[in-house]
Enzyme design. Structure first.
Site, mmCIF file in Angstrom:
data_model
loop_
_atom_site.group_PDB
_atom_site.id
_atom_site.type_symbol
_atom_site.label_atom_id
_atom_site.label_comp_id
_atom_site.label_asym_id
_atom_site.label_seq_id
_atom_site.Cartn_x
_atom_site.Cartn_y
_atom_site.Cartn_z
ATOM 1 C CG HIS A 453 16.813 -27.668 -28.413
ATOM 2 N ND1 HIS A 453 17.900 -27.460 -27.600
ATOM 3 C CD2 HIS A 453 16.066 -28.597 -27.775
ATOM 4 C CE1 HIS A 453 17.806 -28.223 -26.525
ATOM 5 N NE2 HIS A 453 16.698 -28.931 -26.604
ATOM 6 C CD GLU A 454 12.365 -29.193 -27.626
ATOM 7 O OE1 GLU A 454 12.423 -30.441 -27.659
ATOM 8 O OE2 GLU A 454 12.627 -28.540 -26.600
ATOM 9 C CG HIS A 458 15.766 -33.226 -28.146
ATOM 10 N ND1 HIS A 458 16.941 -33.570 -27.518
ATOM 11 C CD2 HIS A 458 15.261 -32.168 -27.453
ATOM 12 C CE1 HIS A 458 17.134 -32.762 -26.486
ATOM 13 N NE2 HIS A 458 16.136 -31.902 -26.423
#
Length: 714
Positions: A453-454, A458
């Site tokens: 996710h990070e 992003h």
């Protein structure tokens, strides 16, 4: 000291039972955040550096009181004064003598702990107000300062207990309470101010907006957070005419707080490990002195260059989740120690990024031209200030820096270990057969999801900033993702990152990096996807039907994903309403693990591609239509989500509160002071946190609060 005759608290009216979402239960989870081993491994210089950074972060975090609600700062000071005079244990017999039951006293402690943990009287996760779960308490008198305590009580007691109308949640205008805007501002004012800021090439991150009416004409004050209140500096202040309205840009918001932050950053500079750290802190200090986001960007550039430090930190007006318009940053600061063993996995993920990124389902033109390999570390948090503690972070949030210079990712290991641990009996809405596997694999799968996710969520995808062949819209001038997509930007981006995690966790290379092979790998995938669909159901707690609005970006994102996977059909996700063992409404959600790699993968693939293309091309109309469509909570269609929301509220469990340690300089050494994982321990940590200037600090907070109080009435 308080004497029993003074009467700390008296029941002034019978307890009005309120909806349980507006108070914190007595049995709420409270855990101590353990960082003793990590801290002990630091050198004396690193410990000193950590100490002063922590002081800067803790003082800066007090700005969140003023960013949350008109009464938060006054309630904080009231509680500090009560518990500084007498610790929680000593206060109990006084409360009993005043007529409280032990349950009511515990409810008082839980409320106080909740205010400290959330840095205000609205939940950091969900933005609903919480009030004490006991009869209205009245501070009667303090032998030493009865007048002062009475005035303090009068200034906040009514708001402390009020659940009238829009006071139930944060929001703009009629939708809720906010102190990012004066009480007479609405969405149209926020939009006009954003246009003005874009025109002036000013960021909204460290601002608040105040509107006044003079002779029938509106004027706006944009206030910058800074230690200095006037004079020349790095940001253009003054009066401007814009679209027939008067705008004034002023410095000095939270001045006394920013002054302390700058002082401790300067102290930390003396113990910095490198020139990058020194220049980074200098940029932050200039930013908080003059109210300059450009200076903060400069500090952030040096922070990105500070690769692999032993002590990792970041500080400033960072996340825009709680600004109802989505542009202004809440203050946060963290100081943490790198966990080298755990970080090795994340380093492997970074080095495999260029193999994994092309797997994402959008055309090559929509990916960054070059992947700027970031630092990705697992951290044991020493200090995390603001309104809440996340599990992972990808920063800085400045689009221009992220796109061309890079970013950093962190996973907060000791937070994951305590905040997301769960017990079987508290696992709602799952089939019995799933519960043991869920408990076994939830943390390993969540750790992997955070990583994907990070870093690749992003950290992926480009924004078009000029016309490109085949692209009809793009970001112009000073426009950013937040300024263009405003109210949906945070949740939309969290949804995109979550989808990247779900999509790439199916990849064998990604699984092997986190040590998962064979059947274990399949179990990790299954629990990761099951966690997400269950989170989508749990997310309904954070939806407000009265205003048709979501109060939490991540939970809205999970609900959107649940809707996408339900829509995929073919029996992938099964959601039904049932009666619980207690006879009350319940629900069951199940996932067919044999269809994740087929039905599930193609559904996420299609949706993720749409999200990225609309984001990259600044297609706000298309993005809103897509995201708002899946975010809709209705009672029509195959599932009555409004009724399911009632069931979720009936069976909800409140998020744990975390107790953090303090650091103290003793001669040449730094001592780590730890507290028990309880409401009383959390309170104790805060009363000891600001000892060196408690009286002056409290006076400053009350002055800052009083100065703005006329702005909230409307």
């Amino acid at each position: 000291k308080l004497e029993p005759s003074a009467g700390l608290v008296k029941a002034s009216k019978a307890l009005n039972m309120v909806d349980s979402q507006y108070y914190l239960p007595n049995d709420i989870g409270v855990s101590a955040l353990d960082c003793r081993e990590a801290f002990s491994l630091l050198s004396p210089r690193e410990q000193m550096y950590s100490h002063f950074l922590s002081r800067a972060a803790w003082y800066g975090g007090l700005a969140v009181l003023l960013q949350t609600s008109p009464e938060s700062a006054n309630i904080f000071v009231l509680l500090q004064k009560i518990f500084r005079k007498q610790p929680a244990a000593e206060l109990e017999p006084v409360a009993m003598a005043a007529g409280l039951t032990s349950e009511e006293y515990q409810a008082f402690l839980v409320y106080a702990a909740g205010l400290y943990a959330n840095m205000g009287n609205y939940k950091s996760f969900g933005d609903t107000k919480f009030i004490p779960n006991l009869p209205k308490v009245r501070v009667q008198s303090f032998k030493e300062q009865p007048g002062e305590m009475e005035a303090l009580w009068d200034s906040c007691s009514s708001a402390l207990f009020s659940l009238e109308g829009k006071q139930k949640q944060l929001g703009l205008g009629s939708k809720g309470i906010t102190t990012y805007f004066s009480g007479n501002c609405g969405l149209e004012d926020a939009e006009l101010a954003q246009k003005f800021l874009d025109f002036q090439k000013l960021s909204a991150y460290n601002t608040r907006l105040f509107k006044t009416e003079k002779g029938g004409k509106m004027s706006y004050e944009v206030r910058l957070a800074s230690a200095v209140k006037s004079g020349t500096g790095e940001t253009r202040c003054g009066s401007f005419s814009f679209e027939d309205q008067e705008f004034t840009v002023k410095r000095g918001d939270y001045a006394q707080i920013m002054e302390r932050v700058c002082h401790y950053l300067e102290e930390a500079q003396a113990h910095a490990a490198s020139e990058n750290q020194t220049k980074m802190l200098e940029g932050y200090r200039r930013s908080f002195t003059f109210g300059s986001i450009d200076a903060h960007k400069e500090g952030s550039r040096f922070w990105i260059k500070d690769k692999g430090p032993t002590v990792e930190s970041y500080i400033g007006f960072i996340e825009s989740y709680r600004d109802p318009f989505g542009s202004r940053g809440e203050f946060e600061g963290f100081v943490a120690v790198v966990n080298k063993a755990m970080s090795e996995r994340f380093a492997k993920l970074v080095s495999s990024a260029e193999v994994l990124l092309p797997e994402l389902p959008w055309p090559r033109d929509f990916e960054k031209d070059t992947f700027l390999k970031p630092d990705f570390t697992s951290l044991d948090v020493l200090t995390f200030t603001g309104s809440g503690v996340p599990a992972g972070i990808n920063i800085p949030n400045y689009d221009d820096i992220r796109q061309s210079e890079g970013f950093k990712n962190v996973s907060l290991g000791n937070v994951l270990a305590v905040a997301y641990a769960t017990q079987k009996e508290k696992l709602t809405f799952l089939e019995e057969d799933d519960k043991d596997a869920y408990i076994k694999w939830m943390l390993p799968s969540f750790e992997m999801q955070v990583g994907l996710h990070e870093l690749l969520g992003h950290g992926s995808g480009k924004l078009f900033v000029q016309q490109t062949v085949g692209v009809t819209s793009w970001y112009r001038g000073n426009e950013t993702w937040d300024s263009r997509f405003s109210t949906i930007a945070s949740s939309y981006e969290e949804c995109r990152a979550e989808c990247v995690g779900l999509f790439l966790c199916l990849n064998k290379l990604a699984l092997s990096i986190f040590g998962h092979e064979g059947q274990d790998a399949e179990d990790v995938v299954y629990i990761n996807w099951l966690y997400m669909v269950r989170a989508g159901l749990l997310g309904l707690e954070f939806y407000t039907p009265e205003s048709s609005s979501w109060r939490q970006a991540h939970m809205q994102a999970s609900f959107v994903i649940l809707r996408v996977l339900l829509e995929a059909g073919e029996g992938l996700v099964h959601l039904e309403e049932v009666a619980g063992a207690d006879g009350r409404p319940d629900a069951r959600i199940a996932l067919d693990r044999t269809k994740i790699h087929t039905v599930g993968k193609s559904a996420i693939q299609r949706f993720l591609c749409k999200l990225q293309v609309l984001k990259a091309t600044a297609d706000v109309a298309g993005g809103r239509a897509l995201y708002d469509g899946y975010s809709a909570v209705t009672d029509s269609g195959p599932h009555d989500f409004l009724r399911l929301r009632d069931t979720v509220l009936l069976r909800k469990e409140d998020r744990k509160m975390l107790v953090q340690a303090n650091t103290r300089v003793q001669g040449e050494a730094v001592e780590l002071v730890e507290y028990e994982g309880s409401a009383a321990g959390l309170i104790h940590s805060f009363t000891e946190r600001f000892q060196e200037d408690a009286e002056q600090l409290e006076a400053d907070l009350l002055e800052l609060s009083k100065r703005d109080s006329p702005c909230w009435c409307h």
